[in-house]
Design a protein around this motif. Structure first.
Motif, mmCIF file in Angstrom:
data_model
loop_
_atom_site.group_PDB
_atom_site.id
_atom_site.type_symbol
_atom_site.label_atom_id
_atom_site.label_comp_id
_atom_site.label_asym_id
_atom_site.label_seq_id
_atom_site.Cartn_x
_atom_site.Cartn_y
_atom_site.Cartn_z
ATOM 1 N N ASN A 301 0.803 -1.217 0.000
ATOM 2 C CA ASN A 301 0.000 0.000 0.000
ATOM 3 C C ASN A 301 0.842 1.274 0.000
ATOM 4 O O ASN A 301 0.428 2.302 0.525
ATOM 5 C CB ASN A 301 -0.936 -0.004 1.209
ATOM 6 N N GLY A 302 2.034 1.183 -0.578
ATOM 7 C CA GLY A 302 2.818 2.390 -0.786
ATOM 8 C C GLY A 302 3.702 2.813 0.371
ATOM 9 O O GLY A 302 4.220 3.934 0.374
ATOM 10 N N LEU A 303 3.911 1.937 1.351
ATOM 11 C CA LEU A 303 4.780 2.272 2.472
ATOM 12 C C LEU A 303 6.170 1.663 2.276
ATOM 13 O O LEU A 303 6.379 0.804 1.416
ATOM 14 C CB LEU A 303 4.176 1.777 3.785
ATOM 15 N N LEU A 304 7.105 2.101 3.088
ATOM 16 C CA LEU A 304 8.468 1.607 3.042
ATOM 17 C C LEU A 304 8.693 0.569 4.126
ATOM 18 O O LEU A 304 8.106 0.648 5.206
ATOM 19 C CB LEU A 304 9.454 2.758 3.250
ATOM 20 N N THR A 305 9.580 -0.378 3.852
ATOM 21 C CA THR A 305 10.057 -1.296 4.880
ATOM 22 C C THR A 305 11.460 -0.844 5.252
ATOM 23 O O THR A 305 12.306 -0.620 4.375
ATOM 24 C CB THR A 305 10.079 -2.741 4.369
ATOM 25 N N THR A 306 11.718 -0.702 6.535
ATOM 26 C CA THR A 306 12.978 -0.127 6.977
ATOM 27 C C THR A 306 13.439 -0.822 8.253
ATOM 28 O O THR A 306 12.653 -1.500 8.921
ATOM 29 C CB THR A 306 12.803 1.393 7.212
ATOM 30 N N VAL A 307 14.704 -0.678 8.580
ATOM 31 C CA VAL A 307 15.199 -1.138 9.878
ATOM 32 C C VAL A 307 14.791 -0.105 10.920
ATOM 33 O O VAL A 307 15.026 1.089 10.763
ATOM 34 C CB VAL A 307 16.726 -1.309 9.873
ATOM 35 N N GLY A 308 14.148 -0.568 12.000
ATOM 36 C CA GLY A 308 13.740 0.332 13.079
ATOM 37 C C GLY A 308 14.891 0.629 14.021
ATOM 38 O O GLY A 308 15.110 1.782 14.398
#
Length: 519
Positions: A301-308
């Motif tokens: 849905n247009g979001l990013l996956t990132t390291v928190g």
């Protein structure tokens, strides 16, 4: 443990640099805060640059101001934590330590051609590297910025690519630049070592070059983007002792023990340590992060996956992120470019002075639209203007634009997570605006909660550094230090909420239609 030890946080942001001293209770030490603005450089439309040397000078000055404001005893500062504007990119000469070009800021869109070429002809297009990096091809990220600088040097006859492949040029985000300079050409505890060239996993995850699962640079992607591996920093955990400051008087020998990109630092400072915990930062831009645990979750849905964040040798914790380019900077635009307000604080009274928004909507696509639409070709529009409208309507529309975009990101996040939104923890410079916070609660239909310490970006860096040196013994202890300051509950009817959201979406479609016509 002594009550007189501290952690220094260096918060290098898009518009300014801050240095803040935190005590045992995670509270800023009175008077031990310094903030220094730096120039925003706009060489062409869509280009945004900073002077890396000015930023480094401001960091030194901010540290000196903090030291001068507080009577510190030797070794009373246990560690330094660094947080930074993430994708902003610097390339410098390994020998001289001088930048070869200005820092290209995360808002900059000059790399659109590079991104388009990388996407062209591939079945997944802009999502070509998403399965590995969690990111779409976008001007937002650091990798294409590095390539642009090398191309620029090559065009000027300065052998950028050749020097980078030979390891003569180094690249990094602002955290890398600061650590390199703070370690002063020597590690501090071993004069035979070179300055530290490192970045943490959160910043590396914003380059479009790192494999999310291995936390290492992906050789194939680096080759495709055109970034030589030899110029990239070592990827290290977010919390852990890296080296020591060289010189800098009071802070000489102090361990550098934490690095987090600014939005991950805010997630950490808000103690969002459990899957499902969510925060939104209202700074230059707006950034919504959801902790998803130790397995990366990829958005549809247009979001990013990132390291928190990553604590020492522990498994990394991942997050979903939605990013908005213009939030506080939109208010700054009203002040500096249009001159319709004198201070950002004026927007609150102006917004409250109106019975409604006058059906006026401002879509701030000045650098395109980021999550969840990802339209770099979009440009800003003001919809619904008549002679009835005043500067109060402009101010209110600017505040409401930030809330509308946050609602869009929240909807996308809920769709990815398969769950409804809970209360939202908020931080950043705009959370002192009563109108914005109430309107945000109204649009989301959930409580909005502000912590006692709103400088959670700096606090997150301090928490990470403090954990590494044993000032705090666990994340459970950090949770105990988090304190609620204010809560806003929704007071808008569902009918009014849906009407406003519909009108906002109509306004956004106007700017997308304009972009399509221009294309």
């Amino acid at each position: 443990m002594s009550r007189n030890t501290y952690i220094l946080a260096i918060d290098q942001g898009t518009t300014s640099t801050r240095a803040i001293l935190f005590d045992d209770d995670g509270l800023p030490v009175p008077a031990a805060t310094a903030q220094i603005e730096h120039r925003q450089i706009f060489p062409h439309a869509g280009w945004v640059e900073h002077d890396p040397m000015e930023i480094w000078s401001n960091v030194r000055a901010a540290m000196a101001q903090v030291a001068s404001h507080v009577d510190l005893e030797p070794a009373s500062v246990r560690a330094i934590g660094i947080t930074n504007q993430r994708e902003t990119t610097v390339v410098w000469d390994r020998t001289t330590g001088l930048p070869v070009y200005n820092a290209i800021v995360w808002q900059d869109t000059r790399t659109s051609g590079i991104c388009a070429r990388l996407a062209e002809g591939h079945p997944e297009g802009d999502d070509r590297f998403r399965a590995t990096t969690g990111l779409p091809l976008s001007t937002y990220f650091a990798g294409p910025k590095i390539r642009w600088i090398l191309d620029h040097l090559d065009a000027e006859g300065e052998r950028g690519t050749e020097r980078a492949e030979a390891g003569e040029l180094l690249a990094g985000t602002i955290d890398s630049w600061l650590v390199w300079n703070l370690t002063g050409g020597r590690r501090g505890d071993d004069d035979g070592e070179a300055a530290l060239h490192v970045t943490d996993a959160t910043n590396a995850s914003r380059t479009l070059l790192m494999d999310l699962r291995t936390l290492d640079w992906d050789e194939e992607i680096c080759r495709e983007v055109g970034v030589p591996r030899a110029m990239l920093p070592e990827i290290v955990p977010s919390s852990g002792v890296l080296g020591r400051v060289v010189g800098r008087r009071m802070f000489g020998g102090t361990p550098i023990a934490g690095i987090l990109g600014d939005q991950q630092a805010a997630l950490f400072g808000q103690t969002c340590f459990a899957p499902g915990d969510t925060k939104n930062t209202y700074g230059t831009g707006a950034f919504l992060l959801l902790n998803t645990g130790t397995t990366p979750q990829f958005s549809t849905n247009g979001l990013l996956t990132t390291v928190g964040y990553q604590l020492g040798r522990d498994a990394p914790v991942y997050a979903l992120e939605g990013s908005v380019a213009m939030a506080g900077s939109l208010v700054q635009w009203l002040r500096d470019n249009l001159g319709v307000i004198s201070t950002a604080a004026e927007t609150e009274d102006l917004a409250f002075s109106l019975e409604d928004n006058g059906d006026c909507y401002l879509v701030p696509a000045f650098s395109g639209l980021l999550a969840p639409r990802w339209r770099p070709d979009a440009r800003g529009v003001m919809v619904g203007l008549t002679r009835f409208h005043t500067r109060a309507h402009l101010a209110r529309a600017a505040l409401e634009a930030t809330a509308f975009q946050t609602r869009e990101m929240t909807d996308a996040m809920c769709a990815d997570a398969g769950a409804s939104a809970g209360s939202l923890r908020v931080d950043g410079g705009m959370v002192g605006n009563e109108y914005l916070m109430q309107f945000q609660a109204d649009l989301l239909g959930v409580d909005v909660v502000r912590p006692e310490v709103t400088e959670t970006t700096a606090l997150g860096a301090a928490f990470a550094a403090g954990l590494a040196v044993g000032k705090w013994d666990s994340t459970d202890r950090l949770r105990e230090l988090w304190r609620e300051d204010r809560r806003w509950s929704p007071a808008m009817s569902q009918e009014d909420r849906e009407r406003l959201l519909g009108r906002w979406n109509d306004a956004v479609e106007r700017t997308l239609g304009w972009a399509a016509a221009e294309g």
